[in-house]
Enzyme design. Structure first.
Site, mmCIF file in Angstrom:
data_model
loop_
_atom_site.group_PDB
_atom_site.id
_atom_site.type_symbol
_atom_site.label_atom_id
_atom_site.label_comp_id
_atom_site.label_asym_id
_atom_site.label_seq_id
_atom_site.Cartn_x
_atom_site.Cartn_y
_atom_site.Cartn_z
ATOM 1 N N TYR A 11 0.831 -1.211 0.000
ATOM 2 C CA TYR A 11 0.000 0.000 0.000
ATOM 3 C C TYR A 11 0.868 1.265 0.000
ATOM 4 O O TYR A 11 0.787 2.093 -0.923
ATOM 5 C CB TYR A 11 -0.930 -0.046 1.215
ATOM 6 C CG TYR A 11 -1.604 1.254 1.569
ATOM 7 C CD1 TYR A 11 -2.201 2.057 0.589
ATOM 8 C CD2 TYR A 11 -1.654 1.690 2.895
ATOM 9 C CE1 TYR A 11 -2.828 3.252 0.925
ATOM 10 C CE2 TYR A 11 -2.278 2.872 3.245
ATOM 11 C CZ TYR A 11 -2.849 3.657 2.258
ATOM 12 O OH TYR A 11 -3.456 4.827 2.592
ATOM 13 N N ASP A 31 9.783 -7.117 -3.820
ATOM 14 C CA ASP A 31 8.621 -7.437 -2.990
ATOM 15 C C ASP A 31 8.410 -8.953 -3.054
ATOM 16 O O ASP A 31 8.594 -9.557 -4.123
ATOM 17 C CB ASP A 31 7.382 -6.705 -3.522
ATOM 18 C CG ASP A 31 6.287 -6.564 -2.477
ATOM 19 O OD1 ASP A 31 5.972 -5.421 -2.104
ATOM 20 O OD2 ASP A 31 5.756 -7.605 -2.019
ATOM 21 N N ASN A 32 8.023 -9.562 -1.929
ATOM 22 C CA ASN A 32 7.766 -11.014 -1.973
ATOM 23 C C ASN A 32 6.299 -11.314 -2.305
ATOM 24 O O ASN A 32 5.905 -12.482 -2.352
ATOM 25 C CB ASN A 32 8.187 -11.698 -0.666
ATOM 26 C CG ASN A 32 7.376 -11.243 0.525
ATOM 27 O OD1 ASN A 32 6.440 -10.450 0.376
ATOM 28 N ND2 ASN A 32 7.708 -11.737 1.706
ATOM 29 N N LEU A 33 5.507 -10.262 -2.501
ATOM 30 C CA LEU A 33 4.085 -10.368 -2.860
ATOM 31 C C LEU A 33 3.276 -11.160 -1.817
ATOM 32 O O LEU A 33 2.209 -11.663 -2.124
ATOM 33 C CB LEU A 33 3.899 -10.970 -4.264
ATOM 34 C CG LEU A 33 4.522 -10.165 -5.411
ATOM 35 C CD1 LEU A 33 4.242 -10.837 -6.758
ATOM 36 C CD2 LEU A 33 3.996 -8.728 -5.442
ATOM 37 N N GLY A 36 1.750 -7.677 -0.746
ATOM 38 C CA GLY A 36 1.721 -6.708 -1.846
ATOM 39 C C GLY A 36 1.005 -7.271 -3.066
ATOM 40 O O GLY A 36 0.643 -8.453 -3.108
ATOM 41 N N TYR A 141 4.930 -5.383 17.274
ATOM 42 C CA TYR A 141 5.114 -4.626 16.031
ATOM 43 C C TYR A 141 5.969 -3.379 16.306
ATOM 44 O O TYR A 141 6.997 -3.150 15.658
ATOM 45 C CB TYR A 141 3.759 -4.255 15.421
ATOM 46 C CG TYR A 141 3.865 -3.183 14.372
ATOM 47 C CD1 TYR A 141 4.662 -3.374 13.247
ATOM 48 C CD2 TYR A 141 3.185 -1.971 14.507
ATOM 49 C CE1 TYR A 141 4.788 -2.374 12.291
ATOM 50 C CE2 TYR A 141 3.305 -0.978 13.557
ATOM 51 C CZ TYR A 141 4.108 -1.178 12.457
ATOM 52 O OH TYR A 141 4.236 -0.180 11.519
ATOM 53 N N HIS A 189 -7.708 -2.533 8.977
ATOM 54 C CA HIS A 189 -7.601 -1.092 9.248
ATOM 55 C C HIS A 189 -8.961 -0.402 9.239
ATOM 56 O O HIS A 189 -9.851 -0.765 8.477
ATOM 57 C CB HIS A 189 -6.667 -0.434 8.223
ATOM 58 C CG HIS A 189 -5.261 -0.917 8.345
ATOM 59 N ND1 HIS A 189 -4.731 -1.884 7.524
ATOM 60 C CD2 HIS A 189 -4.291 -0.599 9.231
ATOM 61 C CE1 HIS A 189 -3.481 -2.131 7.898
ATOM 62 N NE2 HIS A 189 -3.191 -1.369 8.937
ATOM 63 N N PHE A 208 -13.617 -0.999 18.513
ATOM 64 C CA PHE A 208 -12.806 -1.723 19.494
ATOM 65 C C PHE A 208 -12.586 -0.884 20.754
ATOM 66 O O PHE A 208 -11.551 -0.247 20.910
ATOM 67 C CB PHE A 208 -11.463 -2.122 18.890
ATOM 68 C CG PHE A 208 -11.548 -3.081 17.742
ATOM 69 C CD1 PHE A 208 -12.542 -4.055 17.693
ATOM 70 C CD2 PHE A 208 -10.622 -3.034 16.708
ATOM 71 C CE1 PHE A 208 -12.618 -4.953 16.630
ATOM 72 C CE2 PHE A 208 -10.679 -3.930 15.646
ATOM 73 C CZ PHE A 208 -11.685 -4.883 15.605
ATOM 74 N N ARG A 221 -6.729 8.722 16.997
ATOM 75 C CA ARG A 221 -5.555 8.528 16.144
ATOM 76 C C ARG A 221 -5.357 9.762 15.258
ATOM 77 O O ARG A 221 -6.279 10.538 15.038
ATOM 78 C CB ARG A 221 -5.747 7.300 15.230
ATOM 79 C CG ARG A 221 -5.768 5.970 15.956
ATOM 80 C CD ARG A 221 -4.386 5.585 16.446
ATOM 81 N NE ARG A 221 -4.386 4.325 17.163
ATOM 82 C CZ ARG A 221 -4.629 4.180 18.471
ATOM 83 N NH1 ARG A 221 -4.918 5.227 19.219
ATOM 84 N NH2 ARG A 221 -4.581 2.987 19.028
HETATM 85 N N1 UDP Z 1 -10.501 0.108 15.012
HETATM 86 C C1 UDP Z 1 -11.823 -0.191 15.331
HETATM 87 N N2 UDP Z 1 -12.465 -1.134 14.581
HETATM 88 C C2 UDP Z 1 -11.895 -1.769 13.516
HETATM 89 C C3 UDP Z 1 -10.554 -1.445 13.180
HETATM 90 C C4 UDP Z 1 -9.889 -0.499 13.955
HETATM 91 O O1 UDP Z 1 -12.388 0.342 16.272
HETATM 92 O O2 UDP Z 1 -12.533 -2.624 12.875
HETATM 93 C C5 UDP Z 1 -9.785 1.123 15.791
HETATM 94 C C6 UDP Z 1 -8.501 0.618 16.446
HETATM 95 O O3 UDP Z 1 -8.776 0.087 17.729
HETATM 96 C C7 UDP Z 1 -7.666 1.894 16.497
HETATM 97 C C8 UDP Z 1 -8.125 2.699 15.285
HETATM 98 O O4 UDP Z 1 -9.378 2.143 14.909
HETATM 99 O O5 UDP Z 1 -7.963 2.643 17.646
HETATM 100 C C9 UDP Z 1 -7.181 2.605 14.106
HETATM 101 O O6 UDP Z 1 -6.883 1.243 13.891
HETATM 102 P P1 UDP Z 1 -6.116 0.725 12.608
HETATM 103 O O7 UDP Z 1 -6.069 -0.759 12.686
HETATM 104 O O8 UDP Z 1 -6.707 1.352 11.396
HETATM 105 O O9 UDP Z 1 -4.637 1.351 12.736
HETATM 106 P P2 UDP Z 1 -3.523 1.216 13.903
HETATM 107 O O10 UDP Z 1 -3.884 2.279 14.908
HETATM 108 O O11 UDP Z 1 -3.559 -0.170 14.437
HETATM 109 O O12 UDP Z 1 -2.264 1.519 13.188
#
Ligand code: UDP
Length: 333
Positions: A11, A31-33, A36, A141, A189, A208, A221
């Protein structure tokens, strides 16, 4: 001479390749695809399919191509997956970078720009987060990316490889022409999930955690447009080419949006209904991450132009609504 882009089919990497080619650079993609997409690779780039952990493969690329500098995106990047499978992260992200640095040393390549992450900070001491804050990752991570930064630090001292580490906040959006965009499987995401729900490809978005210490109880965020983010990489490359010292920069829009606010923005941008369910917290998630990007603005002369969250959502929507099955549609053509 060429810029070697590792992870150039992913991405973020694919957006870098497009902008480098826009600027007249010659680009070699590795890239190992695994995550990707072949269809995301710009047709003018020279592509080698393979894994950065394979030193013989990497050596062969450095041997065939005149590599001047490296931009390194090849990594796994999912917080939740890293909690369940930390060794995968240390193997691909840390060991992979170790192999890359070895090949760079052997071929006397002395410049690298690479993706780090806001997850290196863990739960921040305060927001906005400057580069001077302590790093204390809350997930493997973030830890793997911090270890990559440390590998770079010691490799520089021993071999003189100069690096720029770019700590990304939440990268989103797509190239404005919608030729390339975000396509993960499985998708985890927030923005793609919200937009797939708007497209009725999912029944609902699960939030979440609604018990965080924020105004509406959901995580905050800092969302940054992928095209602005890549602009900073090109500036970082120029910065190294000018002979400047190794450095680390935070890259964000310096504004925080909650999960609920993002869903509201998506409703406005798409004009569609987006059903929501409340769920438990996702493990490893800090409550608030907002960048201070003053250093990147001052030192690199970075001027992000697409900081409005509606613009980020709109460009993501253009991609998702025109590629409802991601790159799959392109393959069938
Ligand atoms: N999030 C959520 N529901 C989802 C995916 C993500 O509530 O289905 C929330 C997650 O807990 C975080 C924010 O959205 O607070 C962004 O999450 P994402 O996975 O996009 O990126 P990260 O912050 O992990 O890099």
């Amino acid at each position: 001479m060429s810029v070697l882009v590792l992870g150039g089919a992913g991405y973020i990497g694919s957006h870098a390749v497009y902008q480098l080619i826009d600027q007249g650079e010659h680009v070699v993609v590795v890239d190992n695809l695994e995550t990707g997409h072949r269809e995301a690779i710009h047709h003018e780039a020279t592509f080698y399919e393979g894994d950065i952990r394979n030193v013989d493969f990497l050596r062969s690329v450095f041997k065939k191509e005149a590599i001047e500098s490296v931009i390194h995106f090849a990594a796994n990047s999912l917080v939740a997956e890293s909690m369940e499978n930390p060794l995968k992260y240390f193997d691909n992200n840390v060991y992979g970078t170790q192999v890359l640095l070895k090949a760079m040393v052997e071929h006397d390549v002395k410049k690298i720009v690479f993706s780090s992450t806001a997850a290196t900070f863990g739960e921040p001491e305060s927001v906005p987060i400057t580069e001077l804050q302590q790093t204390n990752p809350t997930n493997p991570y973030g830890e793997s990316k911090l270890m990559m930064e440390k590998l770079m630090k010691w490799t520089e001292k021993a071999y003189g490889i100069k690096y720029v580490a770019l700590r990304y906040f939440n990268v989103a959006g797509a190239r404005e022409t919608a030729e390339i965009g975000e396509d993960h499987f499985p998708e985890t995401h927030l923005i793609p999930i919200i937009l797939q729900t708007a497209l009725k490809k999912r029944a609902h978005v699960t939030i979440f955690g609604v018990d965080y210490d924020t105004d509406d109880g959901t995580c905050i965020r800092d969302y940054i447009h992928v095209e602005d983010l890549i602009q900073a990489h090109l500036l970082a490359l120029d910065y190294l080419r000018e002979g400047n010292p190794s450095n680390v920069f935070n890259l964000g829009s310096s504004q925080g949006f909650s999960v609920k606010q993002m869903i509201e923005t998506a409703k406005e941008v798409t004009g569609r209904d987006i059903p929501v369910k409340m769920g438990p917290r996702r493990s490893g998630d800090p409550s608030i991450l907002i960048a201070s990007s003053e250093k990147a603005k001052k030192v690199l002369g970075w001027t992000p132009k697409r900081t409005s969250v509606s613009k980020i959502m709109l460009d993501a929507w253009k991609w998702h609504s025109s590629h409802q099955d991601g790159y799959k549609k392109e393959v069938k053509k």
